[in-house]
Motif scaffolding. Sequence first.
Motif, PDB file in Angstrom:
ATOM      1  N   ARG A  59      -5.005   6.721   1.146  1.00 27.44           N
ATOM      2  CA  ARG A  59      -4.364   5.402   1.231  1.00 27.44           C
ATOM      3  C   ARG A  59      -4.773   4.585   0.012  1.00 27.44           C
ATOM      4  NH1 ARG A  59      -4.823   0.040   3.242  1.00 27.44           N
ATOM      5  NH2 ARG A  59      -3.047  -0.592   4.552  1.00 27.44           N
ATOM      6  N   VAL A  97       0.610   5.609   1.444  1.00 29.84           N
ATOM      7  CA  VAL A  97      -0.192   6.652   2.071  1.00 29.84           C
ATOM      8  C   VAL A  97       0.458   8.006   1.785  1.00 29.84           C
ATOM      9  CG1 VAL A  97      -1.108   7.594   4.225  1.00 29.84           C
ATOM     10  CG2 VAL A  97      -0.960   5.109   3.907  1.00 29.84           C
ATOM     11  N   TYR A 142       0.858  -1.184   0.000  1.00 27.78           N
ATOM     12  CA  TYR A 142       0.000   0.000   0.000  1.00 27.78           C
ATOM     13  C   TYR A 142       0.892   1.231   0.000  1.00 27.78           C
ATOM     14  CZ  TYR A 142       1.281   0.195   4.926  1.00 27.78           C
ATOM     15  OH  TYR A 142       1.993   0.263   6.091  1.00 27.78           O
TER      16      TYR A 142
END
Length: 693
Positions: A518, A442, A440
């Motif tokens: 995100r 952010v 991921y």
Amino acid sequence: MRNIWMVLILAVFVVWSQAQPIAIDLSSLFDRDIVVETGGSGLTDPLDENRGWIDGGTLPSTYVDGAVISTQDGRASFQFAPLKRSSLDGVTLNGQTLDVPDGRYDSLDLAMLAAPGGFGNPFNFVELRYADGATDQRRFGPVAGWFNSPGAYENTKFNYTDSSDVDSIVSFSTNFGDEELFYVLQERGNGNSGGNRFVDASGFVLYVIEDIPTSLTQATLGVTVGNNFVISLSAEYWDPEASFVDGYTVVANSMELYDGFEHRALGNLKLYEFDVSPFLAQKTGELYILLTDATPQNGWGPFLQNISLYSGENRIFEETLAPAVDTSHATVYAMFQTNGGDGEAPYLYDNSGSGPSNREHRFADAGGSITYRFDLPDTVTDAKLTVDMANNFVVSLSGPTGVVRYDHISPGAAEEKNYLIDEGNSILGGGYRFADASSYMVYQFDLPDELTSAVAQISVGNQFLIEAAAGTDGAYQIEYDWVGDSGQETRDNSNFGVYEIQLDPYLRNNPQNIVRFRFSDGQPADGWGPYLTGITIVNQSGAGADPYTEALNAMEMFGDDVHNEYNKNYYTIDLGSVLQANNPAKEVYVKFTDGSAGDGWGPGIFWMAVYTGEIDILSDRLVFNDLKATNGEPANYCVALLHRRYDVDATKTLSEIVLPQLPSGDELPVYLLGATLNASQTAVEDWMIWERH
């Protein structure tokens, strides 16, 4: 009265005669046949075994042997040896001294050819000798090769190493060849990019140089490397599988050398030198060289080209080669090199391209783009943009769009690190970032305190899951779930586009006006997560429509997919259409994109200026525009018989010119075909004033 008129006429005649360029006689020095008649063969060996000589049949139709002829841009004039037939017509430069008519001159023009390739050595000079014993030296190299653009080296950072005073002990290219593998002791996580080794993330490569004479007390280690590297040394073996630190001494960390700046476009690629005498003093006869990634979290570790051990000293040249620009007839609003410096920063508006490179230029390949914004004075109705650029450029223009942009990031740009607060094992590519499976990323934006309404425009594709949160502790809310919302498991980026998020709810009751995004994989099992190329925060929805109008297109201009910068040149665009079209703010946006997005050879951008009036860039230029080699090449451009101008001190009397002494054994000679001195106008005016008395 008659005598007064005679004096005036004589003065005018003398002024005119003294102001004429003076061709320097080179006939006694000619030793090479450069230009041959069509179908003929030269009196000396060809310039290039495959390409031959210059074909005299491609000279301008106005050219006449023995006559003075102007260059096709009109800046200079030359008198050449006979070129339409085989004759000795070029001088192999090698330290010759030219006697010139004593006089005061403004400049020296040289017509030169570097063949079969460019001449790089910058440690050679043209020496100007004056009657009072004074001398001036003008740097000679580098000189572009005959199949390159005359401005190949201009507005670039040029690195050159003269190793003539060095005694090599060991030297090898890090190209996965047998020579390199002899020295590789251990490796992990290495890759091959164009024949060069790179080391990313938790990988490493350990080299060992053995059998070093214990009598050797002083030597230098040279490592040619770029991107984010750590170089560690030891005189004895320590296993890097166990630790990169134990037993090793760090001699270079690029993040420390460059004040925390992450290099991802080889902008720092060069030779780094290290004194290894402390390691030789241990008398082990061995030197261990460990290279690791200085930023293991993002995969832009060391990109290696060469490792060498030597005694003696290299002579290193590192300089940005910027031609002088005469702006005396212009009002300049912006002028800068695209090197990431303070001169460029106020104008760089949007960057999803790459760079600055180790040549200090930017480029925009495939889907990348680079946009500059110029805010001109309200009274300006006409202006020009001149850009030094190359390859497959598309240049488009726009005026103001009513869009207020509050912030913007592009993956890989230098500014990304200020927003990316958690990389989450995401992977950075060329102008994009992706996060597959459990990865991921952010991003955090700190928006203006007074802002209550804004829109996030996110350029993304594949199976993305986008969440947003208010503040640093706010809970994430799902804004887009591509697979869940559409039911499509997209794996080919066919859904790539601009997806908008209205930020008003996230700005309420949020005194810090901090918003986080995100990005994660909407279907982790198959590994086709978000492919992100940019986030822009603007004032209104729908601002993603392209308002730009194409102004230049290299593919249309050259009919060729240019990969080798042969079209590197100064291109001028009239900005009047944008300034005069309902544009009271006089804002101009200039966007550079790739005209051949499928192969990644988009615009290389080196320098630009915005101005009214006229500027004169004192660059190397072509003598004639359409010259070809005798084999008919090059196909879409011409041989670079180039013209270079050197300043001469007009306050002194010039008596001799010493041509550069080229290094012995240099296989890339430079030939001089013509030389012209331009008389000093200042000296003539002084003479006129004296005569009036």
